[in-house]
Write a protein that holds these residues in place. Structure first.
Motif, PDB file in Angstrom:
ATOM      1  N   GLU A  76       0.981  -3.956 -23.359  1.00  0.00           N
ATOM      2  CA  GLU A  76      -0.461  -4.156 -23.331  1.00  0.00           C
ATOM      3  C   GLU A  76      -0.931  -4.988 -22.140  1.00  0.00           C
ATOM      4  OE1 GLU A  76      -1.936  -5.472 -27.116  1.00  0.00           O
ATOM      5  OE2 GLU A  76      -0.705  -4.011 -28.180  1.00  0.00           O
ATOM      6  N   LEU A  77      -0.009  -5.684 -21.474  1.00  0.00           N
ATOM      7  CA  LEU A  77      -0.383  -6.466 -20.299  1.00  0.00           C
ATOM      8  C   LEU A  77       0.527  -6.064 -19.153  1.00  0.00           C
ATOM      9  CD1 LEU A  77      -2.052  -8.641 -18.919  1.00  0.00           C
ATOM     10  CD2 LEU A  77      -0.406 -10.332 -19.739  1.00  0.00           C
ATOM     11  N   ILE A  78      -0.088  -5.435 -18.169  1.00  0.00           N
ATOM     12  CA  ILE A  78       0.637  -4.996 -16.986  1.00  0.00           C
ATOM     13  C   ILE A  78      -0.003  -5.687 -15.793  1.00  0.00           C
ATOM     14  CG2 ILE A  78       1.300  -3.025 -15.579  1.00  0.00           C
ATOM     15  CD1 ILE A  78       0.921  -1.323 -18.142  1.00  0.00           C
ATOM     16  N   THR A  98      -2.353 -14.572  -7.024  1.00  0.00           N
ATOM     17  CA  THR A  98      -1.196 -13.755  -6.642  1.00  0.00           C
ATOM     18  C   THR A  98      -0.839 -12.726  -7.708  1.00  0.00           C
ATOM     19  OG1 THR A  98       0.422 -15.305  -7.545  1.00  0.00           O
ATOM     20  CG2 THR A  98      -0.248 -15.642  -5.242  1.00  0.00           C
ATOM     21  N   ALA A  99      -1.729 -12.528  -8.672  1.00  0.00           N
ATOM     22  CA  ALA A  99      -1.477 -11.546  -9.733  1.00  0.00           C
ATOM     23  C   ALA A  99      -2.793 -10.890 -10.137  1.00  0.00           C
ATOM     24  CB  ALA A  99      -0.830 -12.220 -10.942  1.00  0.00           C
ATOM     25  N   ILE A 100      -2.724  -9.590 -10.405  1.00  0.00           N
ATOM     26  CA  ILE A 100      -3.891  -8.805 -10.811  1.00  0.00           C
ATOM     27  C   ILE A 100      -3.552  -8.101 -12.114  1.00  0.00           C
ATOM     28  CG2 ILE A 100      -5.471  -6.931 -10.190  1.00  0.00           C
ATOM     29  CD1 ILE A 100      -4.561  -7.349  -7.265  1.00  0.00           C
ATOM     30  N   GLU A 101      -4.421  -8.205 -13.084  1.00  0.00           N
ATOM     31  CA  GLU A 101      -4.256  -7.442 -14.321  1.00  0.00           C
ATOM     32  C   GLU A 101      -4.645  -6.003 -14.023  1.00  0.00           C
ATOM     33  OE1 GLU A 101      -6.296  -7.373 -18.745  1.00  0.00           O
ATOM     34  OE2 GLU A 101      -6.282  -9.250 -17.628  1.00  0.00           O
ATOM     35  N   ILE A 102      -3.784  -5.057 -14.411  1.00  0.00           N
ATOM     36  CA  ILE A 102      -4.089  -3.657 -14.150  1.00  0.00           C
ATOM     37  C   ILE A 102      -4.149  -2.878 -15.461  1.00  0.00           C
ATOM     38  CG2 ILE A 102      -3.370  -3.532 -11.746  1.00  0.00           C
ATOM     39  CD1 ILE A 102      -0.667  -2.625 -12.569  1.00  0.00           C
ATOM     40  N   GLN A 103      -5.165  -2.048 -15.552  1.00  0.00           N
ATOM     41  CA  GLN A 103      -5.403  -1.236 -16.748  1.00  0.00           C
ATOM     42  C   GLN A 103      -5.433   0.223 -16.313  1.00  0.00           C
ATOM     43  OE1 GLN A 103      -9.107  -2.943 -18.101  1.00  0.00           O
ATOM     44  NE2 GLN A 103      -8.137  -4.857 -18.671  1.00  0.00           N
ATOM     45  N   PHE A 104      -4.389   0.960 -16.700  1.00  0.00           N
ATOM     46  CA  PHE A 104      -4.224   2.344 -16.260  1.00  0.00           C
ATOM     47  C   PHE A 104      -5.015   3.324 -17.111  1.00  0.00           C
ATOM     48  CE2 PHE A 104      -0.433   0.499 -14.358  1.00  0.00           C
ATOM     49  CZ  PHE A 104      -0.438   1.111 -13.116  1.00  0.00           C
ATOM     50  N   LYS A 105      -5.409   4.422 -16.480  1.00  0.00           N
ATOM     51  CA  LYS A 105      -5.966   5.561 -17.210  1.00  0.00           C
ATOM     52  C   LYS A 105      -4.867   6.120 -18.108  1.00  0.00           C
ATOM     53  CE  LYS A 105      -8.660   6.927 -13.191  1.00  0.00           C
ATOM     54  NZ  LYS A 105      -8.843   7.952 -12.170  1.00  0.00           N
ATOM     55  N   GLU A 130      -8.381 -15.409 -21.295  1.00  0.00           N
ATOM     56  CA  GLU A 130      -7.299 -14.583 -21.821  1.00  0.00           C
ATOM     57  C   GLU A 130      -7.002 -13.383 -20.918  1.00  0.00           C
ATOM     58  OE1 GLU A 130      -7.533 -13.757 -25.958  1.00  0.00           O
ATOM     59  OE2 GLU A 130      -8.073 -15.823 -26.439  1.00  0.00           O
ATOM     60  N   HIS A 131      -7.718 -13.296 -19.805  1.00  0.00           N
ATOM     61  CA  HIS A 131      -7.486 -12.250 -18.812  1.00  0.00           C
ATOM     62  C   HIS A 131      -7.411 -12.883 -17.435  1.00  0.00           C
ATOM     63  CE1 HIS A 131      -7.889  -8.743 -21.429  1.00  0.00           C
ATOM     64  NE2 HIS A 131      -8.767  -9.475 -22.100  1.00  0.00           N
ATOM     65  N   PHE A 132      -6.887 -12.134 -16.488  1.00  0.00           N
ATOM     66  CA  PHE A 132      -6.713 -12.624 -15.127  1.00  0.00           C
ATOM     67  C   PHE A 132      -8.051 -12.689 -14.404  1.00  0.00           C
ATOM     68  CE2 PHE A 132      -2.576 -11.753 -16.436  1.00  0.00           C
ATOM     69  CZ  PHE A 132      -1.654 -12.222 -15.520  1.00  0.00           C
TER      70      PHE A 132
END
Length: 145
Positions: A76-78, A98-105, A130-132
């Motif tokens: 759930e967290l990539i 230095t980090a990005i939360e990514i949410q894929f299609k 709770e998110h980046f």
């Protein structure tokens, strides 16, 4: 191997034609932080002030390359990271920029520490601890090496 290179080249050319912006980790590092108290957590957190250049990209399609980190056992967290897992933000090497939360299609079959190019819509997050700070939504991507 030749087909992979041609496919990657085709994707780079076709996505460039669509007008997304290529971001670098140096671009994302142009951020200042102040401490801000969050009553719900009874604690101080780093509160970001994004550069004007980054604010102007909010809601636009951008591309960033980095290390793919699937750190949540439930998937759930990539994260896309400037550094590999052994030296990522969580291990004390670098700050939140230095980090990005990514949410894929649709979640790809990447493995942790694969070097990837991710394209998605940039969302800037100041208030949800709770998110980046940086989030890419509707992401797609491919492996670079």
């Amino acid at each position: 191997m030749k087909n992979n290179f041609l496919y990657a080249l085709f994707l780079l050319i076709s996505t460039s034609a669509m007008g997304q912006v290529d971001l670098t980790w140096d671009d994302l590092a142009k951020i200042d932080y102040t401490e801000k108290y969050f009553p719900a957590y009874e604690s101080d957190f780093l509160y970001p002030e994004f550069s004007k250049e980054i604010v102007n990209l909010q809601g636009k399609e951008v591309s960033v390359s980095g290390y793919y980190l699937d750190i949540d056992p439930n998937g759930e967290l990539i994260i896309l990271s400037k550094n590999p897992l052994a030296s990522c933000f969580f291990c004390g090497n670098g700050g939140p920029e230095t980090a990005i939360e990514i949410q894929f299609k649709s979640k790809p079959d990447f493995e942790t520490d694969d070097v990837v190019l991710i394209t998605g819509t940039l969302k800037l997050n100041k208030d949800d601890v709770e998110h980046f700070n940086y989030i890419l939504t509707d992401c797609s991507g491919f492996q670079l090496k």
